[in-house]
Write a protein that holds these residues in place. Structure first.
Motif, short mmCIF file in Angstrom:
data_model
loop_
_atom_site.label_atom_id
_atom_site.label_comp_id
_atom_site.label_asym_id
_atom_site.label_seq_id
_atom_site.Cartn_x
_atom_site.Cartn_y
_atom_site.Cartn_z
N GLY A 222 0.37 -1.69 -0.23
CA GLY A 222 0.04 -0.18 -0.32
C GLY A 222 0.98 1.27 -0.12
N VAL A 223 1.68 1.03 0.74
CA VAL A 223 3.06 2.62 0.64
C VAL A 223 3.42 2.93 -0.61
N ILE A 224 3.53 1.50 -1.60
CA ILE A 224 4.13 1.00 -2.85
C ILE A 224 3.62 2.20 -3.20
N ALA A 225 2.39 2.02 -3.84
CA ALA A 225 1.59 2.20 -3.96
C ALA A 225 1.26 4.06 -4.13
N GLU A 226 1.57 4.35 -2.95
CA GLU A 226 0.90 5.42 -2.19
C GLU A 226 1.89 6.34 -2.66
N PHE A 249 0.83 -3.15 -10.77
CA PHE A 249 0.23 -3.78 -9.50
C PHE A 249 -0.91 -3.96 -10.52
N SER A 250 -1.31 -3.71 -12.00
CA SER A 250 -2.18 -3.90 -12.84
C SER A 250 -2.00 -4.93 -13.67
N ASP A 616 -3.24 0.43 -4.92
CA ASP A 616 -3.75 0.50 -5.44
C ASP A 616 -2.88 2.21 -5.97
N PRO A 617 -1.92 2.03 -7.10
CA PRO A 617 -1.58 3.32 -7.17
C PRO A 617 -2.80 4.71 -7.97
N ASP A 618 -4.08 4.45 -8.39
CA ASP A 618 -4.74 4.89 -8.19
C ASP A 618 -5.98 5.71 -6.78
N ALA A 619 -6.07 5.15 -6.22
CA ALA A 619 -6.97 4.82 -5.56
C ALA A 619 -6.86 6.75 -4.78
N ALA A 620 -7.49 7.29 -4.42
CA ALA A 620 -7.81 8.27 -3.76
C ALA A 620 -7.18 8.31 -2.49
#
Length: 685
Positions: A222-226, A249-250, A616-620
């Motif tokens: 989660g931290v990586i994605a952010e 991630f995809s 998720d890199p595209d999450a708010a």
């Protein structure tokens, strides 16, 4: 593997080895990557994969003489750091490359004030600077990283600061010389999600201001994605996969990456469903398999995996070390397969009679005296637990969630009188247990057991696993020697450990295995209640999923009633039937686990949910990011204890303490302590 066009740092075919009694082991084996100015590279993998050793190799901080770089290049621009003398490297270290270490309490000198430690950086790298200017520069760095009252903090020692503030001090020291590269080694692992969100936001802002490159090491996807632009996945000392963050991630192309992604508990998962896991553990560097090092845990392994896979290009900058990467099914099947569904909001539970409740707390208080002076008179009180009430139905799980310092662990210990409560009542199956004598209390502990946060600290290092698991039977005078040993062997089978573990000692096991031993000890006497105190917080996500599955299986098999204590709302929601949110000694919200996710009514609960890193890199991100730290429980704020950090506070919040109450038109049994809960419920806030 130089995937960046103009890298500021290039690591080429790095091999780092350690001399041990059993021979030479390669902790980092042929690792290559690069990072450009302004870019954030994430290095991810389980414990023992070589992430931190890679960082220490770049910094030339390997323990000597056992650790050494055997081959490869570490190029900072055109300079190969592996060839520099110690004196030249010391001028680069901290000046052009800085590092934030995982545990700031051990990285900061406990006998020196904060101001002296920050000033030392300027004295070392800018010896011509005067003392007045050094002081002002140190003060300015504390302001830049958001330390409140920096003049006072300059005079304090590390133990006087919270975990979040100590980490900010480490960041201030690392950025004092405006380095080109910042290496952050698990800088948020020991922090609550709210403080973690603050630190990630700070690193991001400082990176935009200075243009530095960041290498961010973590096991949290989660931290990586952010925070990251590209990702390097490591396994057993080697690179398994590298790619831009969205592509990884995809469309992950290595089975290990897929395993990490699918084993992460998610808020949208069906509660109490079986989590996907990566079976087994990272192999010991002494016993590495031939060929692909992941083959023993890989669900797709074939005979060709007995040979070492090359780094195969997938597309552009996406590379994967897997023979079968082109044959793997689309990743969306991995995520949707199994029990994943949207939780139903406002789930209604049937009314329970008093006999249905196994464990009850009524206005439970645990206050600790603060003593000082020559005569050690009481000069204050720590209000660790200050009047909390809850009931747990037989066979169900109550999750108790909140930041460090809110009183969760103290509440758990008070329930079984490891701490003697100063007020209130605790009932087990209708029987008040706070007045029990020693003999009755010992009998009670056959039925109410506890799993501790740190399994290594809770297991006697001088006893074998067989002795540790046999001890509960001996204490309570149960069974003969032969029967005890038979029951101990059955315990190992039940928690998924081999029987050859019996003659071994705790230090010979991984963190996940030690936690299984702790669970085996807790269930040895077939208790009716288990209090789980942060049982998975110190574990990698893949091992965490194994332990959660084990706890759910044991609860179903044994009919256990559980109190699950954690700061991670994702894990708590997955395993719990109801959730109580705790802040500074008090419960501020209590409802069923589905409703806490879909309809939180307290600003603190909303902040906890918002701060959860989403894989998720595209999450708010961070819609309700908190500022500051939890206030001291010695001097809790007047009125609502959360008002000093609450983005929705009004003057009434500082004057009048809100009472826990059911909110009209909300889900059944949804109680909350907030003056503005109705406005939140209506959607006005």
């Amino acid at each position: 593997m130089d995937i960046n066009p103009n890298p500021i740092l290039q690591v080429r075919h790095l091999i780092t080895a350690f001399d041990t009694e059993a021979g030479i082991i390669r902790a980092v084996d042929d690792v290559s990557f690069s990072v450009s100015k302004g870019e954030t590279l994430g290095i991810v993998g389980e414990s023992g994969c070589g992430k931190s050793v890679t960082a220490l190799s770049v910094m030339r901080l390997l323990p000597r003489p056992m650790g050494h770089i055997d081959a490869g290049e570490i190029l900072l621009g055109a300079t190969d750091l592996t060839r520099l003398t110690p004196d030249r490297m010391s001028r680069i270290r901290g000046n052009r490359i800085s590092m934030i270490f995982q545990e700031p309490m051990t990285a900061l000198n406990p006998v020196h004030r904060i101001g002296k430690q920050i000033s030392e950086v300027f004295r070392l790298h800018f010896p011509e600077t005067g003392e007045t200017e050094i002081y002002e520069n140190a003060l300015q760095m504390l302001r830049k990283v958001g330390i409140p009252e920096p003049e006072q903090r300059m005079r304090e020692y590390p133990h006087q600061l919270s975990g979040g503030m100590r980490q900010r001090v480490m960041i201030a020291m690392s950025l004092a010389c405006k380095p080109d590269i910042l290496i952050a080694d698990e800088p948020t692992t020991a922090l609550d999600v709210t403080i973690q969100a603050q630190i990630l936001d700070l690193i991001r802002a400082l990176q935009q201001e200075t243009g530095m490159a960041v290498i961010f090491i973590t096991h949290d996807l989660g931290v990586i994605a952010e925070i990251c632009d590209s990702v390097l996945v490591m396994y057993a000392g080697r690179v398994a996969e590298t790619a831009p963050v969205r592509e990884l991630f995809s469309d992950p192309k290595h089975p290990y990456t897929r395993g990490l992604l699918t084993s992460v508990p998610r808020l949208e998962n069906r509660r109490k469903s079986r989590l996907r896991i990566i079976p087994g553990v990272v192999p010991s560097l002494y016993e590495l398999p031939d060929g692909c090092r992941f083959q023993n845990r890989c669900p797709h392994a074939q005979p060709i995996c007995g040979t070492q896979p090359p780094m195969n290009p997938v597309s552009g900058n996406h590379l994967a070390a897997c023979h079968l990467s082109a044959q793997l099914p689309p990743v969306r099947k991995q995520h949707t397969e199994g029990a994943i569904q949207k939780p139903a909001a406002g789930k209604k539970y049937p009314a329970a009679s008093q006999a249905d409740y196994c464990l009850e707390a009524d206005q439970l208080k645990m206050h600790f005296p603060v003593r000082g002076g020559i005569l050690l008179r009481q000069i204050g009180t720590v209000y660790a637990v200050d009047g909390i009430s809850f009931k747990i139905r037989t066979g169900e799980t109550l999750g108790l969630v909140g930041e460090s310092g809110c009183g969760k662990t103290t509440a758990g210990r008070s329930l079984i009188r490891l701490c003697q409560p100063t007020g209130g009542r605790v009932k087990f199956e209708g029987r008040d247990i706070l007045g029990l004598g020693r003999r009755a209390l010992r009998e009670l502990r056959r039925d109410v057991q506890m799993i501790f946060q740190d399994p290594f600290e809770s297991l006697n290092p001088r006893h074998t696993i067989g002795d540790i698991l046999e001890e509960p039977f001996i204490i309570h005078g149960i069974s003969t020697t032969g029967e005890r040993r038979s029951k101990v062997a059955a315990l190992l089978d039940r928690v998924g450990l081999p029987r050859n573990a019996l003659p071994r000692f705790p230090h010979e096991f991984s963190g996940g295995q030690r936690q299984r031993i702790g669970i085996a000890r807790a269930i040895a006497l077939n208790p009716r209640v288990i209090i789980c105190d942060e049982p998975v917080s110190a574990l990698d996500v893949s091992i965490q999923s194994q332990i959660i599955n084990l706890l759910l299986e044991l609860q179903q098999e044994m009919g256990l009633t559980c109190l699950f204590i954690s700061h991670d709302l994702t894990v708590v929601r997955h395993i719990s039937d109801h959730i109580a949110v705790m802040y500074l000694g008090k419960i501020v919200e209590h409802t069923d686990a589905d409703t806490i996710h879909t309809m939180p009514l307290h600003p603190y609960t909303r902040a906890l949910l918002s701060a959860i890193p989403v894989p998720d890199p595209d999450a708010a991100r961070n819609a309700h990011l908190l500022s500051g730290d939890v206030p001291s429980p010695i001097h809790p704020p007047a009125g609502c204890r959360f008002h000093t950090r609450c983005p929705l506070r009004i003057p009434r919040c500082a004057q009048e303490e809100p009472l826990l109450r059911s909110v009209p038109a909300s889900a059944d049994a949804h109680i909350v302590a907030c003056h503005r809960a109705e406005e939140i419920l209506s959607g006005a806030l």
